[in-house]
Write a protein that holds these residues in place. Structure first.
Motif, short mmCIF file in Angstrom:
data_model
loop_
_atom_site.label_atom_id
_atom_site.label_comp_id
_atom_site.label_asym_id
_atom_site.label_seq_id
_atom_site.Cartn_x
_atom_site.Cartn_y
_atom_site.Cartn_z
N MET A 1 24.82 -97.76 -24.94
CA MET A 1 23.99 -98.79 -25.57
C MET A 1 22.71 -98.21 -26.18
O MET A 1 21.65 -98.81 -26.15
CB MET A 1 23.62 -99.88 -24.54
N GLU A 2 22.80 -97.01 -26.73
CA GLU A 2 21.65 -96.40 -27.38
C GLU A 2 21.38 -97.05 -28.72
O GLU A 2 22.27 -97.18 -29.55
CB GLU A 2 21.91 -94.90 -27.59
N GLU A 3 20.17 -97.45 -28.94
CA GLU A 3 19.78 -98.02 -30.23
C GLU A 3 18.68 -97.15 -30.82
O GLU A 3 17.63 -96.96 -30.21
CB GLU A 3 19.26 -99.46 -30.06
N GLN A 4 18.95 -96.61 -32.01
CA GLN A 4 18.00 -95.66 -32.59
C GLN A 4 17.80 -95.91 -34.07
O GLN A 4 18.76 -96.04 -34.82
CB GLN A 4 18.52 -94.23 -32.39
N GLN A 5 16.54 -95.94 -34.47
CA GLN A 5 16.21 -95.99 -35.89
C GLN A 5 15.76 -94.61 -36.31
O GLN A 5 14.84 -94.04 -35.72
CB GLN A 5 15.09 -97.02 -36.12
N VAL A 6 16.43 -94.04 -37.31
CA VAL A 6 16.08 -92.71 -37.80
C VAL A 6 15.89 -92.81 -39.30
O VAL A 6 16.87 -92.92 -40.04
CB VAL A 6 17.15 -91.67 -37.46
N ILE A 13 24.73 -95.82 -30.43
CA ILE A 13 25.69 -94.85 -29.91
C ILE A 13 26.03 -95.16 -28.46
O ILE A 13 25.14 -95.44 -27.65
CB ILE A 13 25.10 -93.43 -29.99
N ASP A 14 27.31 -95.14 -28.14
CA ASP A 14 27.72 -95.25 -26.74
C ASP A 14 28.81 -94.20 -26.47
O ASP A 14 28.99 -93.27 -27.24
CB ASP A 14 28.21 -96.66 -26.41
N PHE A 15 29.54 -94.37 -25.39
CA PHE A 15 30.53 -93.36 -25.04
C PHE A 15 31.96 -93.90 -25.14
O PHE A 15 32.89 -93.34 -24.56
CB PHE A 15 30.26 -92.81 -23.64
N SER A 16 32.11 -95.00 -25.90
CA SER A 16 33.43 -95.60 -26.04
C SER A 16 34.30 -94.82 -27.02
O SER A 16 35.52 -94.87 -26.97
CB SER A 16 33.31 -97.04 -26.52
N GLN A 17 33.64 -94.08 -27.90
CA GLN A 17 34.36 -93.31 -28.92
C GLN A 17 33.66 -91.96 -29.08
O GLN A 17 32.53 -91.81 -28.66
CB GLN A 17 34.32 -94.05 -30.26
N PRO A 18 34.34 -91.01 -29.75
CA PRO A 18 33.69 -89.74 -30.03
C PRO A 18 32.36 -89.94 -30.75
O PRO A 18 32.26 -90.77 -31.66
CB PRO A 18 34.69 -89.02 -30.93
N LEU A 19 31.36 -89.18 -30.36
CA LEU A 19 30.02 -89.32 -30.94
C LEU A 19 30.04 -89.08 -32.45
O LEU A 19 29.45 -89.84 -33.21
CB LEU A 19 29.07 -88.33 -30.27
N ILE A 23 28.73 -91.69 -35.50
CA ILE A 23 27.74 -91.32 -36.51
C ILE A 23 28.34 -91.46 -37.90
O ILE A 23 27.76 -92.04 -38.81
CB ILE A 23 27.26 -89.88 -36.29
N LEU A 24 29.56 -90.94 -38.05
CA LEU A 24 30.26 -91.00 -39.32
C LEU A 24 30.43 -92.45 -39.79
O LEU A 24 30.06 -92.81 -40.91
CB LEU A 24 31.62 -90.33 -39.16
N ASP A 25 30.97 -93.29 -38.92
CA ASP A 25 31.24 -94.68 -39.29
C ASP A 25 29.96 -95.41 -39.69
O ASP A 25 29.92 -96.14 -40.68
CB ASP A 25 31.91 -95.41 -38.13
N GLN A 26 28.93 -95.21 -38.90
CA GLN A 26 27.70 -95.97 -39.14
C GLN A 26 26.95 -95.46 -40.36
O GLN A 26 26.31 -96.24 -41.07
CB GLN A 26 26.84 -95.95 -37.87
N ALA A 27 27.04 -94.15 -40.62
CA ALA A 27 26.42 -93.62 -41.82
C ALA A 27 27.20 -94.08 -43.05
O ALA A 27 26.62 -94.52 -44.05
CB ALA A 27 26.39 -92.10 -41.77
N GLU A 51 16.82 -86.91 -32.31
CA GLU A 51 16.58 -88.35 -32.12
C GLU A 51 17.66 -88.98 -31.26
O GLU A 51 17.39 -89.80 -30.39
CB GLU A 51 16.53 -89.06 -33.49
N LEU A 52 18.91 -88.61 -31.53
CA LEU A 52 20.03 -89.21 -30.79
C LEU A 52 20.28 -88.48 -29.47
O LEU A 52 21.15 -88.90 -28.70
CB LEU A 52 21.30 -89.21 -31.65
N ARG A 53 19.55 -87.40 -29.26
CA ARG A 53 19.70 -86.60 -28.05
C ARG A 53 21.13 -86.08 -27.87
O ARG A 53 21.71 -86.19 -26.79
CB ARG A 53 19.26 -87.39 -26.81
#
Lengths: 135, 135
Positions: A1-6, A13-19, A23-27, A51-53
């Motif tokens: 449940m990570e919420e990040q504004q960059v 970002i969560d751990f339900s799918q590959p990181l 990133i790809l989908d949301q970008a 930022e996303l650690r």
DNA sequence: TTAAGTGTATTAGGTGATATAATACACTTA
DNA sequence: TAAGTGTATTATATCACCTAATACACTTAA
């Protein structure tokens, strides 16, 4: 449940799918919807990773795919930029939409549902539409 | 590109996805579409594993999920049978269709496409429909 | 009772995708 | 020259998936 504004981009970002996939989908989505403007600079690999650690290599993987999609251009030593070509974005949307639709139609076919059935479901969902997503 | 007929069930297995998932999807589809009749006996775990040349544990995993779906019933010592309840099949179809549709609508939303756009795409695809899947 | 065919459980091991960590290189700009 | 870019490499860790071998409980039919 990570919420990040960059920058102008927003990630959850969560751990339900590959990181790298998230990133790809949301970008992709941000570019396709114009939430980040054509020609704009993307966050640098290192910055986004920090930022996303997550690891820079993971961001890299997503960024490489974005370039293959024709949605970004990389300038060595300068950074990654959203394409300045509206045509590239348009053709990407068309191609991905076609893939999604094909896959969806196969799923419906596997359940023995025709196009008319789908329309019925959707209209029903629209009528009952008041924030209720109960599954 | 494995093509296998096992009893009244037909499987095409490859390595693009997890094996248990392909078995699950194709068995679900066969039941949902009535390609295997209500109350019919499914291939035994060992038989299906042998026919598909995969491990019995992998078949087991798919069969367990089928039972959770309410599509099959297991009788210890006898075998696995397709449910005799048309209602179970119907409610499964409804639930899975709803999941597929929700997921699809999210994909479309991520591309900034409205329902009208989708209809347009589909109608176009229908008109151009002569086996031409060019992607 | 016995044997064969069911589903089920357990333990062990192998492979590949995913992610991290650390480091180094080439390029661009200030 | 220094700082910030993308890029590449090597090593390691974890997890999902799959296989293999074996054993157990149950049902049916011989």
């Amino acid at each position: 449940m990570e919420e990040q504004q960059v920058g102008s981009l927003h990630f959850h970002i969560d751990f339900s799918q590959p990181l790298y996939e998230q990133i790809l989908d949301q970008a992709r989505s941000a570019i396709a919807k114009g939430e980040i403007a054509l020609g704009d600079k993307m966050p640098s690999v290192r910055e986004l990773a920090q930022e996303l650690r997550i690891n820079p290599n993971t961001v890299m993987r997503a960024y490489q795919e974005l370039e293959r999609d024709g949605l970004t251009e990389k300038r060595r030593g300068q950074g990654t930029y959203v394409t300045s070509s509206p045509e590239h974005v348009a053709s990407f949307r068309t191609a991905l939409a076609a893939r999604y639709i094909d896959s969806f139609m196969e799923q419906m076919e596997s359940l023995g549902l025709a196009w008319e059935d789908i329309e019925t479901y959707i209209r029903q969902k629209r009528d009952t539409e008041q924030g209720g997503s109960d599954l």
